[in-house]
Design a protein around this motif. Structure first.
Motif, PDB file in Angstrom:
ATOM      1  N   SER A  20       8.144  -0.731  -3.033  1.00  0.00           N
ATOM      2  CA  SER A  20       8.073  -1.799  -2.039  1.00  0.00           C
ATOM      3  C   SER A  20       6.712  -2.452  -2.156  1.00  0.00           C
ATOM      4  O   SER A  20       5.722  -1.779  -2.417  1.00  0.00           O
ATOM      5  CB  SER A  20       8.242  -1.243  -0.618  1.00  0.00           C
ATOM      6  N   ARG A  22       3.998  -5.028  -0.131  1.00  0.00           N
ATOM      7  CA  ARG A  22       3.607  -5.696   1.104  1.00  0.00           C
ATOM      8  C   ARG A  22       2.479  -6.678   0.802  1.00  0.00           C
ATOM      9  O   ARG A  22       1.341  -6.270   0.573  1.00  0.00           O
ATOM     10  CB  ARG A  22       3.069  -4.683   2.107  1.00  0.00           C
ATOM     11  N   THR A  25       0.174 -11.748   3.410  1.00  0.00           N
ATOM     12  CA  THR A  25       0.752 -12.620   4.437  1.00  0.00           C
ATOM     13  C   THR A  25       1.502 -11.814   5.491  1.00  0.00           C
ATOM     14  O   THR A  25       1.513 -12.173   6.663  1.00  0.00           O
ATOM     15  CB  THR A  25       1.705 -13.643   3.803  1.00  0.00           C
ATOM     16  N   VAL A  26       2.100 -10.694   5.078  1.00  0.00           N
ATOM     17  CA  VAL A  26       2.823  -9.844   6.026  1.00  0.00           C
ATOM     18  C   VAL A  26       1.849  -9.146   6.968  1.00  0.00           C
ATOM     19  O   VAL A  26       2.145  -8.942   8.145  1.00  0.00           O
ATOM     20  CB  VAL A  26       3.702  -8.811   5.274  1.00  0.00           C
ATOM     21  N   PHE A  27       0.659  -8.765   6.476  1.00  0.00           N
ATOM     22  CA  PHE A  27      -0.332  -8.118   7.344  1.00  0.00           C
ATOM     23  C   PHE A  27      -0.659  -9.009   8.527  1.00  0.00           C
ATOM     24  O   PHE A  27      -0.709  -8.562   9.667  1.00  0.00           O
ATOM     25  CB  PHE A  27      -1.642  -7.828   6.600  1.00  0.00           C
ATOM     26  N   GLU A  29       1.069 -11.564   9.774  1.00  0.00           N
ATOM     27  CA  GLU A  29       2.223 -11.793  10.640  1.00  0.00           C
ATOM     28  C   GLU A  29       2.448 -10.624  11.595  1.00  0.00           C
ATOM     29  O   GLU A  29       2.830 -10.818  12.740  1.00  0.00           O
ATOM     30  CB  GLU A  29       3.478 -12.004   9.802  1.00  0.00           C
ATOM     31  N   ARG A  30       2.212  -9.403  11.120  1.00  0.00           N
ATOM     32  CA  ARG A  30       2.478  -8.216  11.932  1.00  0.00           C
ATOM     33  C   ARG A  30       1.271  -7.730  12.717  1.00  0.00           C
ATOM     34  O   ARG A  30       1.360  -6.756  13.441  1.00  0.00           O
ATOM     35  CB  ARG A  30       2.991  -7.090  11.045  1.00  0.00           C
ATOM     36  N   SER A  32      -1.418  -6.282  11.546  1.00  0.00           N
ATOM     37  CA  SER A  32      -1.920  -5.016  11.013  1.00  0.00           C
ATOM     38  C   SER A  32      -3.441  -5.017  10.998  1.00  0.00           C
ATOM     39  O   SER A  32      -4.073  -6.026  10.737  1.00  0.00           O
ATOM     40  CB  SER A  32      -1.395  -4.787   9.596  1.00  0.00           C
ATOM     41  N   ALA A  38      -0.333  -1.359   7.989  1.00  0.00           N
ATOM     42  CA  ALA A  38       0.425  -2.230   7.097  1.00  0.00           C
ATOM     43  C   ALA A  38       1.634  -1.529   6.495  1.00  0.00           C
ATOM     44  O   ALA A  38       2.570  -2.178   6.048  1.00  0.00           O
ATOM     45  CB  ALA A  38      -0.478  -2.751   5.984  1.00  0.00           C
ATOM     46  N   VAL A  42       7.902   0.044   6.206  1.00  0.00           N
ATOM     47  CA  VAL A  42       8.327   0.170   4.809  1.00  0.00           C
ATOM     48  C   VAL A  42       9.391   1.259   4.728  1.00  0.00           C
ATOM     49  O   VAL A  42       9.225   2.348   5.276  1.00  0.00           O
ATOM     50  CB  VAL A  42       7.139   0.528   3.882  1.00  0.00           C
ATOM     51  N   ARG A 102      -2.454  -7.099  -1.763  1.00  0.00           N
ATOM     52  CA  ARG A 102      -1.123  -6.544  -1.498  1.00  0.00           C
ATOM     53  C   ARG A 102      -1.196  -5.023  -1.533  1.00  0.00           C
ATOM     54  O   ARG A 102      -2.157  -4.454  -2.040  1.00  0.00           O
ATOM     55  CB  ARG A 102      -0.093  -7.046  -2.517  1.00  0.00           C
TER      56      ARG A 102
END
Length: 197
Positions: A20, A22, A25-27, A29-30, A32, A38, A42, A102
Protein backbone atom coordinates in the motif's frame (compact mmCIF):
# COMPACT_ATOMS: atom_id res chain seq x y z
CA UNK A 1 2.83 3.85 -9.22
CA UNK A 2 6.52 2.99 -8.83
CA UNK A 3 7.48 1.69 -5.39
CA UNK A 4 10.76 0.80 -3.74
CA UNK A 5 9.46 -1.22 -0.80
CA UNK A 6 10.92 -4.44 -2.19
CA UNK A 7 14.41 -2.87 -2.35
CA UNK A 8 14.14 -2.22 -6.09
CA UNK A 9 12.08 0.29 -8.04
CA UNK A 10 9.16 -1.46 -9.68
CA UNK A 11 5.54 -0.92 -10.55
CA UNK A 12 3.20 -1.58 -7.62
CA UNK A 13 1.09 -4.01 -9.67
CA UNK A 14 4.21 -6.10 -10.45
CA UNK A 15 5.60 -6.23 -6.89
CA UNK A 16 5.65 -9.76 -5.38
CA UNK A 17 4.12 -8.57 -2.10
CA UNK A 18 1.00 -6.87 -0.73
CA UNK A 19 1.89 -3.17 -0.92
CA UNK A 20 0.00 0.00 0.00
CA UNK A 21 1.25 3.50 -0.78
CA UNK A 22 0.21 6.59 1.22
CA UNK A 23 1.15 9.86 -0.58
CA UNK A 24 1.69 13.11 1.32
CA UNK A 25 -1.63 14.49 0.02
CA UNK A 26 -3.45 11.87 2.11
CA UNK A 27 -1.58 12.97 5.27
CA UNK A 28 -2.92 16.50 4.91
CA UNK A 29 -6.48 15.35 4.16
CA UNK A 30 -6.58 13.11 7.24
CA UNK A 31 -4.83 15.50 9.60
CA UNK A 32 -2.00 13.05 10.31
CA UNK A 33 0.71 14.28 12.66
CA UNK A 34 3.20 11.39 12.76
CA UNK A 35 4.12 8.44 10.57
CA UNK A 36 2.10 6.20 12.90
CA UNK A 37 -0.98 8.42 12.39
CA UNK A 38 -0.47 8.20 8.64
CA UNK A 39 -0.68 4.40 8.80
CA UNK A 40 -4.18 4.41 10.26
CA UNK A 41 -6.65 2.96 7.78
CA UNK A 42 -4.09 0.99 5.75
CA UNK A 43 -5.45 -2.51 5.12
CA UNK A 44 -3.92 -5.10 7.45
CA UNK A 45 -2.26 -2.49 9.69
CA UNK A 46 -3.29 -1.82 13.30
CA UNK A 47 -1.85 1.16 15.21
CA UNK A 48 -2.11 1.28 19.00
CA UNK A 49 -0.77 4.17 21.06
CA UNK A 50 0.38 4.09 24.66
CA UNK A 51 0.99 7.00 27.07
CA UNK A 52 -1.40 9.30 25.24
CA UNK A 53 0.10 8.81 21.81
CA UNK A 54 3.75 9.13 22.79
CA UNK A 55 4.64 5.52 21.99
CA UNK A 56 2.83 4.03 18.98
CA UNK A 57 2.94 0.28 18.36
CA UNK A 58 2.31 -0.94 14.79
CA UNK A 59 1.04 -4.44 14.05
CA UNK A 60 0.63 -6.12 10.67
CA UNK A 61 -1.19 -9.35 9.94
CA UNK A 62 -1.16 -10.35 13.60
CA UNK A 63 2.56 -9.70 14.15
CA UNK A 64 3.32 -7.00 16.67
CA UNK A 65 4.89 -6.34 20.01
CA UNK A 66 3.46 -9.41 21.84
CA UNK A 67 2.48 -7.19 24.77
CA UNK A 68 6.00 -6.06 25.65
CA UNK A 69 5.62 -2.52 24.24
CA UNK A 70 8.36 -2.87 21.64
CA UNK A 71 8.20 -2.43 17.88
CA UNK A 72 10.32 -5.46 16.99
CA UNK A 73 8.19 -7.31 14.43
CA UNK A 74 7.36 -4.52 11.97
CA UNK A 75 10.39 -2.72 10.56
CA UNK A 76 10.51 0.98 9.70
CA UNK A 77 12.90 2.18 7.00
CA UNK A 78 13.79 5.70 5.95
CA UNK A 79 14.62 5.80 2.24
CA UNK A 80 15.23 2.03 2.38
CA UNK A 81 17.60 2.15 5.38
CA UNK A 82 16.41 0.16 8.45
CA UNK A 83 15.86 2.26 11.58
CA UNK A 84 16.38 0.16 14.71
CA UNK A 85 18.13 0.73 18.03
CA UNK A 86 20.50 -1.69 19.80
CA UNK A 87 17.48 -3.61 21.16
CA UNK A 88 16.04 -4.09 17.68
CA UNK A 89 13.17 -1.64 18.25
CA UNK A 90 11.77 0.67 15.56
CA UNK A 91 10.36 4.13 16.30
CA UNK A 92 7.68 5.82 14.20
CA UNK A 93 8.14 9.45 15.25
CA UNK A 94 11.58 10.11 13.80
CA UNK A 95 10.70 12.09 10.68
CA UNK A 96 8.21 14.98 10.60
CA UNK A 97 5.50 14.30 8.01
CA UNK A 98 6.39 17.61 6.35
CA UNK A 99 9.60 15.89 5.22
CA UNK A 100 7.82 12.82 3.81
CA UNK A 101 6.85 12.33 0.16
CA UNK A 102 5.08 9.00 0.67
CA UNK A 103 4.93 5.95 2.92
CA UNK A 104 5.08 2.46 1.42
CA UNK A 105 3.72 -0.43 3.47
CA UNK A 106 4.73 -4.01 2.68
CA UNK A 107 2.45 -6.48 4.47
CA UNK A 108 3.75 -9.93 5.26
CA UNK A 109 7.19 -11.36 6.02
CA UNK A 110 10.10 -9.29 4.72
CA UNK A 111 12.89 -10.77 6.86
CA UNK A 112 14.60 -12.25 3.81
CA UNK A 113 15.06 -8.70 2.51
CA UNK A 114 15.57 -6.67 5.68
CA UNK A 115 16.50 -9.00 8.56
CA UNK A 116 14.85 -10.08 11.78
CA UNK A 117 12.57 -7.07 12.28
CA UNK A 118 10.55 -7.71 9.13
CA UNK A 119 8.44 -10.56 10.51
CA UNK A 120 5.08 -8.81 10.12
CA UNK A 121 6.06 -6.40 7.38
CA UNK A 122 7.95 -3.21 6.64
CA UNK A 123 7.13 0.50 6.49
CA UNK A 124 9.35 2.44 4.08
CA UNK A 125 9.27 6.22 4.61
CA UNK A 126 10.34 8.00 1.41
CA UNK A 127 11.54 11.53 2.13
CA UNK A 128 10.95 14.63 0.01
CA UNK A 129 13.65 15.75 -2.37
CA UNK A 130 15.07 19.19 -1.80
CA UNK A 131 13.21 21.72 -4.00
CA UNK A 132 14.85 23.45 -6.97
CA UNK A 133 13.45 26.86 -5.94
CA UNK A 134 13.33 28.35 -2.46
CA UNK A 135 10.21 27.56 -0.45
CA UNK A 136 9.26 27.80 3.21
CA UNK A 137 6.20 27.19 5.35
CA UNK A 138 5.10 27.60 8.95
CA UNK A 139 2.06 26.26 10.77
CA UNK A 140 0.95 26.85 14.35
CA UNK A 141 -1.98 25.01 15.87
CA UNK A 142 -3.39 24.24 19.29
CA UNK A 143 -6.10 22.32 21.04
CA UNK A 144 -7.46 21.03 24.31
CA UNK A 145 -5.23 20.01 27.25
CA UNK A 146 -2.84 22.86 26.43
CA UNK A 147 -1.78 21.20 23.21
CA UNK A 148 0.40 23.28 20.94
CA UNK A 149 2.10 22.31 17.68
CA UNK A 150 4.66 24.16 15.58
CA UNK A 151 5.69 23.01 12.10
CA UNK A 152 8.42 24.68 10.03
CA UNK A 153 9.92 23.76 6.65
CA UNK A 154 12.42 25.44 4.37
CA UNK A 155 14.39 24.38 1.33
CA UNK A 156 16.00 25.44 -1.90
CA UNK A 157 19.24 25.64 -3.86
CA UNK A 158 22.52 26.38 -2.06
CA UNK A 159 24.95 26.49 -4.99
CA UNK A 160 23.01 26.90 -8.21
CA UNK A 161 21.04 23.76 -8.96
CA UNK A 162 23.94 21.44 -8.17
CA UNK A 163 23.37 21.48 -4.40
CA UNK A 164 19.94 21.74 -2.77
CA UNK A 165 18.83 21.45 0.86
CA UNK A 166 15.57 20.80 2.68
CA UNK A 167 14.73 20.86 6.38
CA UNK A 168 11.63 20.19 8.47
CA UNK A 169 11.01 20.73 12.16
CA UNK A 170 8.04 19.84 14.37
CA UNK A 171 7.50 20.51 18.08
CA UNK A 172 4.42 19.46 20.06
CA UNK A 173 3.54 19.94 23.72
CA UNK A 174 0.54 18.72 25.68
CA UNK A 175 -0.42 18.62 29.35
CA UNK A 176 -2.27 15.33 28.95
CA UNK A 177 -5.61 14.38 30.46
CA UNK A 178 -4.18 12.78 33.62
CA UNK A 179 -1.29 13.31 36.01
CA UNK A 180 2.04 12.36 34.50
CA UNK A 181 0.63 12.63 30.98
CA UNK A 182 2.67 15.67 29.95
CA UNK A 183 4.27 15.31 26.55
CA UNK A 184 7.00 17.01 24.59
CA UNK A 185 7.73 15.74 21.11
CA UNK A 186 10.45 17.31 18.95
CA UNK A 187 11.29 16.00 15.47
CA UNK A 188 13.76 17.31 12.95
CA UNK A 189 14.79 16.21 9.49
CA UNK A 190 17.33 17.51 7.02
CA UNK A 191 18.26 16.46 3.52
CA UNK A 192 21.05 17.57 1.20
CA UNK A 193 20.84 16.65 -2.48
CA UNK A 194 23.90 17.11 -4.70
CA UNK A 195 24.30 16.53 -8.42
CA UNK A 196 27.91 15.45 -8.91
CA UNK A 197 27.54 15.38 -12.67
Amino acid sequence: VVVTACRTAERAVSAPAAISVRPATVFAERGSVTAANALRGVTGVYVQEYTEGAFPIVRMRGAGDAGILQNTDVLILIDGIPQVNVNGQSYYEQVPLEGVERIEVVRGPTSALYGRNGIGGAVNVITREAPSTFSASADLSGGSFATGRTRLTAGGPLAGQAVRAFGAFTAETSSGWRDGGDRLLIDGFGRLDADLG
